[in-house]
Design a protein around this motif. Structure first.
Motif, PDB file in Angstrom:
ATOM      1  N   GLU A   1       0.835  -1.200   0.000  1.00 15.93           N
ATOM      2  CA  GLU A   1       0.000   0.000   0.000  1.00 15.93           C
ATOM      3  C   GLU A   1       0.865   1.244   0.000  1.00 15.93           C
ATOM      4  O   GLU A   1       1.941   1.267   0.603  1.00 15.93           O
ATOM      5  N   GLN A   2       0.402   2.227  -0.685  1.00 18.56           N
ATOM      6  CA  GLN A   2       1.150   3.478  -0.776  1.00 18.56           C
ATOM      7  C   GLN A   2       0.275   4.558  -0.149  1.00 18.56           C
ATOM      8  O   GLN A   2      -0.874   4.769  -0.556  1.00 18.56           O
ATOM      9  N   PHE A   3       0.818   5.257   0.867  1.00 25.73           N
ATOM     10  CA  PHE A   3      -0.040   6.181   1.635  1.00 25.73           C
ATOM     11  C   PHE A   3       0.137   7.643   1.216  1.00 25.73           C
ATOM     12  O   PHE A   3       1.240   8.143   1.079  1.00 25.73           O
ATOM     13  N   PHE A   4      -1.007   8.295   1.033  1.00 25.27           N
ATOM     14  CA  PHE A   4      -1.014   9.724   0.674  1.00 25.27           C
ATOM     15  C   PHE A   4      -1.883  10.522   1.640  1.00 25.27           C
ATOM     16  O   PHE A   4      -3.076  10.267   1.726  1.00 25.27           O
ATOM     17  N   PRO A   5      -1.289  11.479   2.341  1.00 25.96           N
ATOM     18  CA  PRO A   5      -2.135  12.379   3.134  1.00 25.96           C
ATOM     19  C   PRO A   5      -2.918  13.288   2.188  1.00 25.96           C
ATOM     20  O   PRO A   5      -2.420  13.637   1.116  1.00 25.96           O
TER      21      PRO A   5
ATOM     22  N   VAL B   1      -0.199  22.681   9.119  1.00 24.85           N
ATOM     23  CA  VAL B   1       1.019  22.092   9.668  1.00 24.85           C
ATOM     24  C   VAL B   1       0.648  20.964  10.628  1.00 24.85           C
ATOM     25  O   VAL B   1       1.268  19.900  10.639  1.00 24.85           O
ATOM     26  N   GLU B   2      -0.386  21.210  11.395  1.00 27.40           N
ATOM     27  CA  GLU B   2      -0.836  20.192  12.340  1.00 27.40           C
ATOM     28  C   GLU B   2      -1.230  18.922  11.573  1.00 27.40           C
ATOM     29  O   GLU B   2      -0.867  17.804  11.951  1.00 27.40           O
ATOM     30  N   CYS B   3      -1.966  19.094  10.487  1.00 27.99           N
ATOM     31  CA  CYS B   3      -2.385  17.946   9.678  1.00 27.99           C
ATOM     32  C   CYS B   3      -1.175  17.201   9.137  1.00 27.99           C
ATOM     33  O   CYS B   3      -1.115  15.968   9.157  1.00 27.99           O
ATOM     34  N   TYR B   4      -0.220  17.978   8.674  1.00 33.55           N
ATOM     35  CA  TYR B   4       0.979  17.378   8.119  1.00 33.55           C
ATOM     36  C   TYR B   4       1.680  16.534   9.177  1.00 33.55           C
ATOM     37  O   TYR B   4       2.042  15.377   8.944  1.00 33.55           O
ATOM     38  N   GLU B   5       1.827  17.103  10.357  1.00 38.23           N
ATOM     39  CA  GLU B   5       2.502  16.378  11.430  1.00 38.23           C
ATOM     40  C   GLU B   5       1.736  15.110  11.782  1.00 38.23           C
ATOM     41  O   GLU B   5       2.310  14.075  12.077  1.00 38.23           O
ATOM     42  N   ARG B   6       0.432  15.241  11.764  1.00 36.49           N
ATOM     43  CA  ARG B   6      -0.366  14.103  12.172  1.00 36.49           C
ATOM     44  C   ARG B   6      -0.259  12.961  11.172  1.00 36.49           C
ATOM     45  O   ARG B   6      -0.203  11.794  11.539  1.00 36.49           O
ATOM     46  N   LEU B   7      -0.240  13.338   9.889  1.00 34.18           N
ATOM     47  CA  LEU B   7      -0.357  12.291   8.882  1.00 34.18           C
ATOM     48  C   LEU B   7       0.985  11.793   8.359  1.00 34.18           C
ATOM     49  O   LEU B   7       1.058  10.722   7.771  1.00 34.18           O
ATOM     50  N   LYS B   8       2.021  12.563   8.574  1.00 33.00           N
ATOM     51  CA  LYS B   8       3.263  12.224   7.865  1.00 33.00           C
ATOM     52  C   LYS B   8       3.819  10.853   8.239  1.00 33.00           C
ATOM     53  O   LYS B   8       4.458  10.201   7.432  1.00 33.00           O
ATOM     54  N   GLY B   9       3.530  10.413   9.466  1.00 31.58           N
ATOM     55  CA  GLY B   9       4.127   9.149   9.871  1.00 31.58           C
ATOM     56  C   GLY B   9       3.186   7.958   9.766  1.00 31.58           C
ATOM     57  O   GLY B   9       3.563   6.832  10.068  1.00 31.58           O
ATOM     58  N   LYS B  10       1.948   8.229   9.352  1.00 35.61           N
ATOM     59  CA  LYS B  10       0.959   7.148   9.373  1.00 35.61           C
ATOM     60  C   LYS B  10       1.183   6.134   8.258  1.00 35.61           C
ATOM     61  O   LYS B  10       1.728   6.465   7.210  1.00 35.61           O
ATOM     62  N   HIS B  11       0.691   4.939   8.466  1.00 37.37           N
ATOM     63  CA  HIS B  11       0.706   3.871   7.459  1.00 37.37           C
ATOM     64  C   HIS B  11       2.072   3.730   6.826  1.00 37.37           C
ATOM     65  O   HIS B  11       2.203   3.641   5.613  1.00 37.37           O
TER      66      HIS B  11
END
Ligand SMILES: Nc1ncnc2c1ncn2[C@@H]1O[C@H](COP(=O)(O)OP(=O)(O)OP(=O)(O)O)[C@@H](O)[C@H]1O
Ligand SMILES: Nc1ncnc2c1ncn2[C@@H]1O[C@H](COP(=O)(O)OP(=O)(O)OP(=O)(O)O)[C@@H](O)[C@H]1O
Ligand SMILES: CC(C)C[C@H](N)C(=O)O
Ligand SMILES: [Mg+2]
Ligand SMILES: [Mg+2]
Lengths: 270, 358, 416, 309, 261
Positions: free
Chosen positions: C3-7, C60-70
């Motif tokens: 799987e390839q993850f995209f925020p 920025v908050e969204c970026y921080e939240r999603l950058k490490g997921k999946h």
């Protein structure tokens, strides 16, 4: 006292402020139709709280009746709004006056007639009556209430309640801040209304002397409990009451200069 | 029960005037601080640091500033964001224009500049009061918004108006990892909270509160409204300025004036009211509520929806999030109009009496 | 399967929702379509949305939240120039490419300095350059621009300020005047702006707006009698939400098309309708599929998908790729006409070819005009003028490199 | 000269529109002592409701008459605003009797969030059109007097006229009815008002309902200018300086304040703006209000702030 | 009687006139206060008694007249100057700081005497703490004196009316004033509580030699504890003298006391 013509019946109520401060610890009292009942007691005894409980104004102070019941003409009234109660003829004069500062004296009085439905003429008549009772108000009728003197505000608060044409008035410390003459007058008015218009009064007072002179019946509150009750005349002759509430010991009024340093207060209950 | 105070006696006024005069409280606070310094860095991941903890710490500091002004001195302000902006841009300029300026120095100087600006914009409070003042403080908010957007000097002539700072360091400690940032902010917050607590329990704090509660009576006992109000504006703006500098330089790294917009001012005011006006701890509760709740809702709502087999669209989540947020504000106010701090205090009072109801 | 993850940083609430929503719909739909087509060599795409409200801090908050997921984000598209500025320094640390198709910082075209920014297919300098070329052509040559006046009505944010540098450069070259008219967020208060325009009577108005600001500008132009024919919007001010409720009042209004316009007849759109919306799996309302901003989202998504494909060709087909590998993919996009046709984008856009030093990959645009019902192309293709753009990009990125102490990559570095 | 007049007129017209929103603030403040931060959200909510129902009703009923659709949508929106007022009283205000101003203000903020959320969920977050047949194109006037004439915006003219009528109606409502006095009493002291039998609940429903209808009118006018969309709620920010300049408790103040602010900010932006880079109108409006406050801390017509010991 | 000795004129009010729009609250009033005495002001409601106090400590500016305090002329007194000069007062409509505890309320009274600067206060340890403790000890004396130990830490807003009045007095005493102005300190108290209050006032007067200016409607109290009484009636002075003189004054009887007293 017979139960037949009891107007107000308070049944061992408990009141708690802010969920933690227990103030009334089972207060019971009853007010017969057409009588004047005095509620006496020192600072913090719970007089105001009792009146608030009856008129349902506790809510705004974050207080609540947690036990007991309150009945007016046999009807439970704890759940009613203050406005409903006024419609049933029960009006409270709050301690500390609470006039509407931005309104003029006359506007203040007129707000008192908000619940009236008997027409402008009748209201105007009552207004005239109030002005007759308190001529001072008439001269100050156009000033904003906030700028009148303490005593004037007190008159205004009482007058405002009378504007509702009540059948029962809960009076909280009416004599406070009034000149002696006016105090006489106020009590005179109370008596007058009571006798001529059959208005019932529940009266919280510090001025025990006056209160017992005009009342039919009295309750003495200490620390959230009723510690003594009886006909006014009886109470006035009680030795303890004489000493602690009337300032008369061994038959004579004591000079205020002579008051002693040590604690003299006797408590019926801790 | 837990708060059994029997047997605890105080034998001097000094003991009675301690910060937390009940030993249980004192130990609890120390334990929390110790845990924050040593426990948390071992437990949480980078996301928690960056997206929740660091913002929480900095905004707590800002809320502290607002609380001093609004909660303690009774001057409602909607210009808090502007003070933060002044602090941030001043610190930025000190940092890039003064050679060898240490980061901490720039941050503190930013605070001082903000304090000066706060005094100027607080001056109307000598005449204007209450809501009128609140709205008037918006003048400062919009003015500074505009100034940082329009006056190029402030942004070092950046064409976009967006400025940025590289990682900053403190006595050779480069603050770049999220843990470093967290610890730095935590250190600042602890020191500043302590100072705030000292101020409000001392004579200046009493002057502020006296002005808040009844200014005429306060003047009668010899408190000068001018002094009390302007010091409150100054101290509050100082805190906000420092918080702004931290927000820009530590949390964001690069920012534009919109980072300190009127929304920020509003949310700071919310924090203080929800948390508890006139209670230092209220600032923390409020900041936690406002920072964490939306994130929490945002993450939880789809899950909750999932439980019921609903596919919750993203737009819906966003809408429900603000709805729930609004509803919770109202709910908390109804439960306790004086804020979470008071709720907490009442709870404690109950604990003291426990197991008896009264 | 891998799987390839995209925020997905989007905004579906608040003042910018009318414009942010269709973009996000297109963006997500293409990922769905890719999965329906069998993924990228079998690798499925997964994504998670986060609401930024077009606010930088929340972004920025969204970026921080999603950058490490999946397992980590492959690339991020912040859909805001402001957020792009904030992420520009974070991305190299996290090794996540920031794709800003048609927005972002113009100098980040220079991949040597801005190693992780990808303003694919268009920057604001390029857009502004094309607009100047267009009015020059209308006037009959660059020399005719002398003494003319151009008003720039812009969103007062990093986004709106972006074209100023280029316009001033061009103004110096050709001797026309630029009047700057900032509009504060969210842009509903423009009366004074348009009074000023009425007073100074500029020959052209360029509109750098977003969200309700666009529609408001056009309405105010109508109310003050400024001819819509002389107004030119950037490509973010040239979509259906901007004009549809102005109706006839917007007739004659022009905007830059970032290559594509509304493309309801494109092959890829037919495929989206058939494979997703017909089965109830589409995102957003069916009627909006193929509209301008939807297309923009779709293309942004497609470029990203193709970059993954490129990266896979080097790092292993059917494998999950990392952010760093993604960067290589993005630097080696080579979409020629044939591959575009294959993807269903025939007639929608022109070929794109990026390199390590050029992160834009294509500098073509044309004008479309609103006729009261739909957008129609009304000009030939223009290409951003390298001779003007290149020096500006080099200068600005050199300044940035110096400030941030970045050592620019050399063509040799790129080979690695 | 003609340009100056145009700017002046433009300022007056926007001023009227600000007044309309400011009026909502004044009403609620005057009548309950609450500074209603949800006014902006109410404007938005009302506008969205109007826009969507005028679109949905013809769909549902299959009719094709713009006028009827608007009338029906207006009626439905009024009903909705009434329900909103009622719910606010039931769920929020009732539980906050006798609380301080800050608490109530905060509660209205909660309401604002909630309304924003509900509005966008139910009605969507696109730009919707409100078409009540307002004329859009400008007219030129006095062409014989000035060169080029002065441009007048018909839409603004109509809007200003409607605002003026609404204000007139409200002034009468406040001054000629007994409810007016009761409202002011409630604003001064909740508890005392209760004690003499003024039913707070009913008063609040009335006031919020009237404020809701004001918001609806404002929403329609602003919405037909700008489209019904989220950013409508920010027009409230433009109305704040108007409210404090005119005085929080004064209906005429809202009007005069609106005119002063409208004119002041337009003139400043047009004549001062270019020298400092533009975009000054919003802070200029607030500064203007602030300067007025320094001379009259209660605003132009506000009730005097009472402090007495 | 105790060892106190009535001294010279400490406060002299000359031809004070004050009006609010059409209301002439005070008309050309003059009277003086001697050091160490208890001076009462009486009069019907709205006579201008509270206004008089407000004039004395600078809350109101009279249109005419002057205030001479210890020989010093004050053309325009303001509250801050008054406080500095040793005037303290209590209020008719209790003006306590509602959000603060009893202790803090009383501590504010020490404000003028506290020196530590803001930085020292922020750091706390050191001068600020020392000073705080010093003043706390003084305040505790007052708390002791007024017998309000048990409510020290309670926010004053929750106290019953009578106790609030006592805290109001405590705050004024904390200023260690030379002249204490009391506006109806005994309103809303029963006889026993009034006796306590009288005791406090007399003790202050006695032990610290504080001059007391007192407004009160309870004639028993006024007659018993005051040395001299001034009587106002709707802005005019209608009597001035010892309690016995005033009691005998027919104007006063008709305007204020009524026949029964
Ligand atoms: N809002 C409140 N919150 C908490 N405690 C309260 C509140 N109001 C009153 N109390 C407490 O309840 C007790 C009884 O107060 P109440 O006002 O009923 O006394 P009272 O008999 O009327 O006294 P007074 O004669 O002084 O008016 C007091 O101890 C007071 O501290
Ligand atoms: N700030 C003011 N503005 C307008 N009128 C005022 C103001 N202060 C006092 N007055 C008026 O001046 C008169 C005297 O008021 P004052 O408060 O001094 O009376 P008082 O003698 O203290 O009466 P009481 O015994 O009832 O407290 C009153 O009629 C009052 O209405
Ligand atoms: C969709 C967008 C990225 C356009 C936006 N206005 C910007 O910030 O550039
Ligand atoms: Mg009481
Ligand atoms: Mg008085």
């Amino acid at each position: 006292m017979t139960t037949a013509n009891i107007l107000l019946n308070v049944n061992s109520i408990e009141v708690i402020y802010n969920h933690v401060i227990l103030v009334l610890k089972g207060v019971s009292l009853s007010v017969p139709q057409g009588s004047i009942v005095a509620l006496l007691g020192g600072n913090g005894a719970g007089k105001t709280t009792t009146l608030r409980a009856v008129s349902n104004l506790l809510h705004g102070e974050r207080g609540a009746v947690t036990k007991g019941s309150i009945e007016c003409r046999g009807e439970r009234i704890e759940a009613l709004t203050p406005a409903d109660l006024v419609k049933r003829g029960v009006v409270q004069v709050m301690e500390g006056r609470h006039c509407f500062g931005h309104l003029t004296i006359e506007e203040n009085l007129m707000t008192g007639s908000y619940t009236r439905t008997d027409g402008k003429a009748a209201v105007a008549q009552t207004l005239e009556k109030v002005y007759n009772y308190f001529p001072r108000l008439k001269t100050r009728r156009t000033s904003q209430a906030a700028y009148t003197s303490g005593g004037e505000q007190q008159m205004c608060a009482i007058g405002r309640a009378l504007m509702a044409n009540p059948t029962m008035v809960l009076l909280d410390e009416p004599s406070m801040g009034l000149a002696p003459q006016i105090v006489d007058e106020v009590f005179g008015i109370v008596k007058d209304l009571n006798q001529r218009e059959k208005v019932t009064f529940l009266l919280a007072e510090q001025n025990t002397n006056m209160a017992l002179r005009y009342a039919d019946f009295g309750y003495i509150l200490e620390n959230g409990r009723v510690v003594m009750e009886g006909a006014a005349a009886e109470l006035a002759n009680n030795e303890d009451v004489k000493e602690f509430y009337l300032g008369i010991s061994s038959g004579e009024r004591k000079s205020f200069r002579e008051a002693k340093h040590y604690r003299r207060r006797k408590r019926w209950l801790a | 029960m837990f708060y059994r105070e029997n047997g605890q006696f105080k034998t001097s006024y000094q003991a009675d005037q301690q910060l937390f005069s009940i030993p249980q409280d004192r130990w609890a606070i120390l334990a929390i601080i110790a845990f924050a310094f040593f426990g948390i860095p071992m437990l949480v991941d980078e996301y928690m640091f960056r997206a929740i903890l660091v913002p929480f710490l900095i905004l707590s500091l800002a809320a502290l500033g607002v609380n001093i002004l609004v909660g303690y001195c009774g001057q409602i302000t909607l210009g808090a964001g502007a003070s933060m902006a002044v602090g941030a841009y001043a610190a930025y300029n000190f940092l890039i224009r003064v050679d060898g300026m240490p980061a901490l120095g720039a941050i503190l100087l930013g605070g001082l500049v903000a304090a000066a600006a706060g005094i100027v914009f607080g001056a109307p409070s000598l005449r204007v009061r209450g809501l009128y003042l609140a709205v008037a403080t918006l003048a400062a908010q919009f003015f500074w918004d505009w100034a940082f957007l329009r006056i190029k000097w402030f942004t070092n002539n950046a064409s976009s108006g967006s400025v940025s700072v590289a990682d900053i360091s403190l006595f050779g400690w480069t603050i770049d990892s999220p843990t470093d940032k967290y610890l730095f902010c935590l250190g600042v917050l602890v020191v500043f909270s302590l100072m705030a607590k000292n101020l409000v329990r001392g004579s200046i704090g009493r002057q502020w509160m006296a002005i808040r509660d009844m200014d005429v009576a306060a003047t009668v006992i010899g408190i000068r409204p001018m002094y009390a109000k302007l010091t409150a504006f100054a101290v509050s703006s100082f805190y906000l300025g420092v918080a702004g500098a931290l927000w820009g330089m530590i949390n964001l790294g690069s920012w534009e004036p919109a980072a300190f917009s009127i929304d920020r001012s509003f949310s700071l005011l919310f924090m203080v009211i929800i948390g508890g006006m006139g209670a230092i701890s209220g600032s923390f509760f409020g900041a936690a509520f406002i920072v964490i709740l939306p994130i929490f809702l945002n993450q939880m709502l789809p899950l909750i929806g999932g439980l019921f087999g609903l596919e919750v669209s993203i737009a819906l989540v966003s809408h429900v999030e603000i709805m729930v947020f609004g509803a919770l504000i109202v709910f908390f106010l109804i439960v306790e109009p004086h804020g979470i701090a008071r709720l907490w205090a009442t709870g404690r009072e109950k604990l003291r009496l426990w197991p008896f109801p009264h | 399967a891998e799987e390839q993850f995209f925020p997905v940083l989007a905004y579906r609430t608040g003042a910018y929702a009318p414009n942010g929503t269709p973009w996000a719909n297109g963006f997500v739909d293409y990922m769905k379509l890719t999965n329906a087509r069998g993924g990228i060599n079998g690798v499925k795409m997964i994504w998670e949305e986060c609401e930024t409200g077009y606010a930088t801090d929340r972004g920025v908050e969204c970026y921080e939240r999603l950058k490490g997921k999946h397992g980590g984000a492959t690339a991020v598209q912040p859909l805001s120039t402001g957020i792009t500025f904030a992420l520009t320094e974070k991305a190299p640390v996290d090794k996540i490419p920031v794709i800003t198709a048609g927005y972002g910082r113009s100098e980040s075209q220079n991949g040597a300095v801005f190693g992780w920014n990808f303003p694919l297919v268009g920057t604001y300098w390029m857009g502004a350059d094309v607009l100047v070329q267009h009015i020059a052509k209308k006037e009959g040559g660059f020399d005719k621009l002398k003494g003319k006046k151009v008003a720039l009505v812009y969103h007062d944010s990093p986004y709106g300020k972006e074209p100023i540098a280029l316009l001033q450069e061009r103004a110096k070259m050709h001797g026309f005047d630029v009047q700057l008219l900032p509009v504060a967020h969210p842009g509903v208060e423009q009366k004074a702006t348009w009074l000023q325009i009425r007073q100074s009577k500029p020959d052209y108005v360029f509109l750098w707006g977003w969200g309700v600001m666009n529609a408001t500008s056009i309405k105010e132009a109508q109310a003050t009698g400024y001819p819509r024919e002389k107004m030119y919007g950037i490509w973010w001010a040239g979509a259906e939400p901007d004009v549809k409720d102005v109706g006839d009042g917007a007739k004659g209004y022009n905007a830059l098309a970032m290559q594509h316009g509304a493309e309801p007849n494109a092959k890829v759109i037919k495929e989206v309708l058939e494979k997703l919306h017909a089965k109830g799996q589409g995102t957003g309302p069916k009627e909006e599929v193929g509209q301008v901003l939807y297309m923009r989202g779709l293309i942004s998504s497609m470029l990203q998908v193709e970059a993954v494909r490129v990266a896979q060709s080097r790092y292993g087909k059917g494998k999950r790729i990392t952010g760093e590998q993604m960067r290589w993919g993005l630097e080696n996009i080579n979409l020629d006409q044939k591959s575009l046709d294959g993807l269903g984008f025939a007639g929608v856009m022109r070929p794109v070819q990026t390199s390590c030093l050029d992160h834009m990959g294509s500098a073509w645009a044309r004008i479309h005009t609103w006729d009261g019902k739909k957008w129609n192309f009304t000009s030939d293709w223009y290409q951003g003028d390298e001779k003007v753009l290149r020096p500006m990009v080099m200068l600005a990125s050199a300044k940035y490199a110096e400030e941030k102490k970045i050592k620019p990559r050399t063509p040799e570095d790129c080979k690695k | 000269m003609s340009f100056f007049l145009e700017t002046l007129l433009g300022g007056l017209m926007s001023g009227m529109l600000y007044s309309l929103v400011a009026l909502g603030f004044v009403l609620i403040y005057k009548a309950s002592g609450v500074f209603n931060f949800a006014q902006g959200a109410m404007v938005l909510f009302a506008a969205l409701s109007m826009a969507r129902f005028s679109e949905w009703i013809p769909e549902w009923l299959g009719m094709d008459n713009l006028f009827m659709a608007n009338v029906l949508a207006f009626a439905v929106s009024v009903a909705i605003m009434f329900v909103v007022a009622w719910l606010i009283e039931r769920l929020v205000l009732r539980h906050l009797v006798n609380q301080e101003g800050a608490t109530l203000l905060m509660a209205t903020l909660g309401i604002a969030y909630f309304l924003d959320g509900v509005g966008q969920t139910v009605f969507g977050s696109d730009i919707y059109k409100i078409d009540v047949g307002m004329p859009k194109d400008p007219v030129m006037m006095l062409e014989s007097v000035f060169e080029g004439g002065i441009l007048i915006n018909k839409e603004d003219f109509v809007a200003a006229f409607i605002s003026a009528m609404l204000v007139l109606a409200l002034t009468i409502f406040f001054q000629k009815t007994a409810t007016g006095r009761a409202l002011r009493a409630v604003a001064d002291d909740h508890q005392a008002a209760q004690s003499i039998g003024i039913p707070l609940g009913r008063i609040w429903v009335i006031v919020w309902c009237v404020a809701g209808i004001t918001a609806l009118v404002a929403g329609i006018i602003w919405g037909s200018k700008l489209g019904a969309q989220f950013s409508l709620s920010t027009v409230a920010l433009r109305a704040l300086p108007v409210v404090i300049l005119g005085g929080l408790t004064s209906v005429p103040g809202a009007i005069l304040g609106g005119l002063i602010i409208g004119v002041g900010e337009k003139l400043s932006e047009v004549y001062l703006g270019p020298y400092v880079g533009g975009g000054i109108e919003i802070w200029f409006a607030y500064m203007l209000a602030l300067v007025f406050l320094l001379f009259r801390p209660q605003g132009l017509f506000g009730e005097k702030i009472i402090d007495r010991v | 009687m105790s060892g106190r000795k009535i001294g010279e004129v400490i406060l002299d009010l000359k031809n004070i006139s004050l009006s609010f729009g059409g209301v002439r609250a005070l008309q050309n009033i003059s009277f003086n206060v001697l050091e160490h005495e208890v001076r009462a002001i009486i009069g019907p409601n709205g006579a201008g008694k509270s206004s008089m106090l407000n004039v004395i400590n600078g809350v109101y500016r009279p249109q005419e007249g002057e205030i001479i305090l210890r020989g010093e002329h004050f053309a325009n007194m303001n509250s801050y100057k008054a406080a500095k000069a040793g005037l303290a007062r209590t209020f008719q409509n209790i003006a306590l700081f509602k959000g603060m505890s009893v202790l803090d309320n009383i501590m504010t009274g020490r404000n003028l005497k506290m020196q530590a600067n803001m930085l020292q206060q922020a750091i706390w340890w050191g001068p600020a703490q020392r000073e705080e403790l010093e003043h706390r000890a003084k305040v505790e004396e007052i708390i002791d004196f007024l017998e309000i130990q048990h409510i020290r830490k309670i926010p004053v807003g929750r106290l019953p009316y009578g106790l609030q009045k006592r805290v109001d007095l405590a705050r004024a005493l904390a200023m260690e004033p030379q002249i204490l102005l009391l506006d109806e300190p005994m309103a809303g108290m029963n006889v026993e509580e009034k006796q306590d209050m009288c005791r406090f006032i007399l003790d202050v007067n006695d032990q610290f030699g504080t001059t007391v200016v007192l407004i009160e409607h309870d004639m028993g109290v006024v007659m018993d504890i005051s040395d001299r009484v001034v009587v106002l009636d709707y802005g005019k002075k209608i009597g001035d003298g010892t309690p016995d003189e005033v009691r005998a004054n027919p104007d006063v009887i008709s305007a204020y006391l009524g026949a029964s007293h």
